[in-house]
Scaffold this motif. Sequence first.
Motif, PDB file in Angstrom:
ATOM      1  N   LYS A 209      54.197 -19.283  86.357  1.00 40.19           N
ATOM      2  CA  LYS A 209      53.040 -19.987  85.942  1.00 40.19           C
ATOM      3  C   LYS A 209      52.503 -19.456  84.407  1.00 40.19           C
ATOM      4  O   LYS A 209      52.034 -20.564  83.784  1.00 40.19           O
ATOM      5  CB  LYS A 209      51.894 -19.755  87.025  1.00 40.19           C
ATOM      6  N   THR A 210      52.616 -18.500  84.037  1.00 41.88           N
ATOM      7  CA  THR A 210      52.298 -18.056  82.521  1.00 41.88           C
ATOM      8  C   THR A 210      53.170 -18.367  81.545  1.00 41.88           C
ATOM      9  O   THR A 210      52.968 -18.200  80.316  1.00 41.88           O
ATOM     10  CB  THR A 210      51.980 -16.493  82.536  1.00 41.88           C
ATOM     11  N   THR A 211      54.365 -18.995  81.841  1.00 40.78           N
ATOM     12  CA  THR A 211      55.431 -19.262  81.008  1.00 40.78           C
ATOM     13  C   THR A 211      55.304 -20.521  80.255  1.00 40.78           C
ATOM     14  O   THR A 211      56.019 -20.928  79.403  1.00 40.78           O
ATOM     15  CB  THR A 211      56.835 -19.058  81.658  1.00 40.78           C
ATOM     16  N   SER A 212      54.670 -21.737  81.028  1.00 43.05           N
ATOM     17  CA  SER A 212      54.727 -22.929  80.697  1.00 43.05           C
ATOM     18  C   SER A 212      55.901 -23.725  81.006  1.00 43.05           C
ATOM     19  O   SER A 212      56.057 -24.958  80.320  1.00 43.05           O
ATOM     20  CB  SER A 212      54.191 -23.158  79.300  1.00 43.05           C
ATOM     21  N   LEU A 213      56.761 -23.130  81.724  1.00 40.50           N
ATOM     22  CA  LEU A 213      58.145 -23.639  81.735  1.00 40.50           C
ATOM     23  C   LEU A 213      57.992 -24.731  83.013  1.00 40.50           C
ATOM     24  O   LEU A 213      57.120 -24.387  83.916  1.00 40.50           O
ATOM     25  CB  LEU A 213      59.333 -22.810  82.242  1.00 40.50           C
ATOM     26  N   THR A 214      58.908 -25.892  82.997  1.00 40.23           N
ATOM     27  CA  THR A 214      58.888 -26.691  84.136  1.00 40.23           C
ATOM     28  C   THR A 214      59.674 -25.939  85.200  1.00 40.23           C
ATOM     29  O   THR A 214      60.322 -24.812  85.073  1.00 40.23           O
ATOM     30  CB  THR A 214      59.396 -28.037  83.788  1.00 40.23           C
ATOM     31  N   ALA A 215      59.701 -26.673  86.563  1.00 38.06           N
ATOM     32  CA  ALA A 215      60.383 -26.054  87.558  1.00 38.06           C
ATOM     33  C   ALA A 215      61.922 -25.976  87.369  1.00 38.06           C
ATOM     34  O   ALA A 215      62.437 -25.152  87.495  1.00 38.06           O
ATOM     35  CB  ALA A 215      59.977 -27.202  88.864  1.00 38.06           C
ATOM     36  N   ARG A 216      62.211 -27.213  86.483  1.00 34.68           N
ATOM     37  CA  ARG A 216      63.841 -26.920  86.288  1.00 34.68           C
ATOM     38  C   ARG A 216      64.293 -25.959  85.201  1.00 34.68           C
ATOM     39  O   ARG A 216      65.215 -25.326  85.246  1.00 34.68           O
ATOM     40  CB  ARG A 216      64.323 -28.401  85.933  1.00 34.68           C
ATOM     41  N   GLU A 217      63.215 -25.982  84.144  1.00 35.88           N
ATOM     42  CA  GLU A 217      63.375 -24.933  83.407  1.00 35.88           C
ATOM     43  C   GLU A 217      63.397 -23.611  83.789  1.00 35.88           C
ATOM     44  O   GLU A 217      64.175 -22.585  83.346  1.00 35.88           O
ATOM     45  CB  GLU A 217      62.492 -25.079  82.141  1.00 35.88           C
ATOM     46  N   ILE A 218      62.627 -23.083  84.628  1.00 39.16           N
ATOM     47  CA  ILE A 218      62.644 -22.022  85.393  1.00 39.16           C
ATOM     48  C   ILE A 218      64.143 -21.692  86.134  1.00 39.16           C
ATOM     49  O   ILE A 218      64.456 -20.494  86.057  1.00 39.16           O
ATOM     50  CB  ILE A 218      61.461 -22.057  86.316  1.00 39.16           C
TER      51      ILE A 218
END
Length: 254
Positions: free
Chosen positions: A193-202
């Motif tokens: 949650k702290t990375t600002s990445l989307t689910a697909r980017e994760i």
Amino acid sequence: MNNKNTNIYEDVYHIVLNSGNVHKWKDFSINVLHLLSSSCQFDQARIYFFNGNGKICDQYLIGVDKRWANAYHEYYSKIEGGRYNAYSEINENLRPLAQKISVRTWDGYNIANNEFYRDYIVPQNIKSSLGFTFFDVGGSAKAVFMLDRMTHIPFSERELQLLHLAYPQLNNLHKNFFSHCSNVNKLENVDWKTTSLTAREIDVTILLCQGVSPSNISKKLHITQPTVNKHISHIYAKLQVSNRQELLVRILND
């Protein structure tokens, strides 16, 4: 151990118990193969070991002429769009147990125009083959087994039942060699949650940190490689890194 006179569950117990005495993942698979030979006989066998990108990184052969092994790697695994490539089970979760253990009876296959059968199977006098795969904690194939018989006697119901009983336990033991990888454990504890990445980017980030190439990320996530490249570009920009190593350090140290 005489598989005709012992209870099948005793055989399974013997195999599983004694497979746990090995502490390296490749040696584990080799040990399993030799343990199985007492209860599931074969004339020749091979294990192909795969890295995170689905490439063969090593092999173990019993009774297989290295010339045939080389011919497989260099040619037959690539024909017909990779139809006979051992790395067919990309992810464990895509196939039920029944499809993770396969049996092919070649005797009487009778496809004269099938190059693989005609020029690879027939010259080796292979009559039937039994195959199965061990996976890592991420569900990727790491060790593919092929057991061949040169006689007209097929693999028996007892042999197949024994393998179906032993396989889940052996596969789980195999996964343990990868579950203790520090990077894998750390990735599980990342606060995404702290990375600002989307689910697909994760999803892409996790695979990148596990050493999977963009082309294989495309296959695993069922998206095009240009889409993978776009995700990687966004990931690098958001986390202010310029390569995979910097990404790994950034993710695991945050």
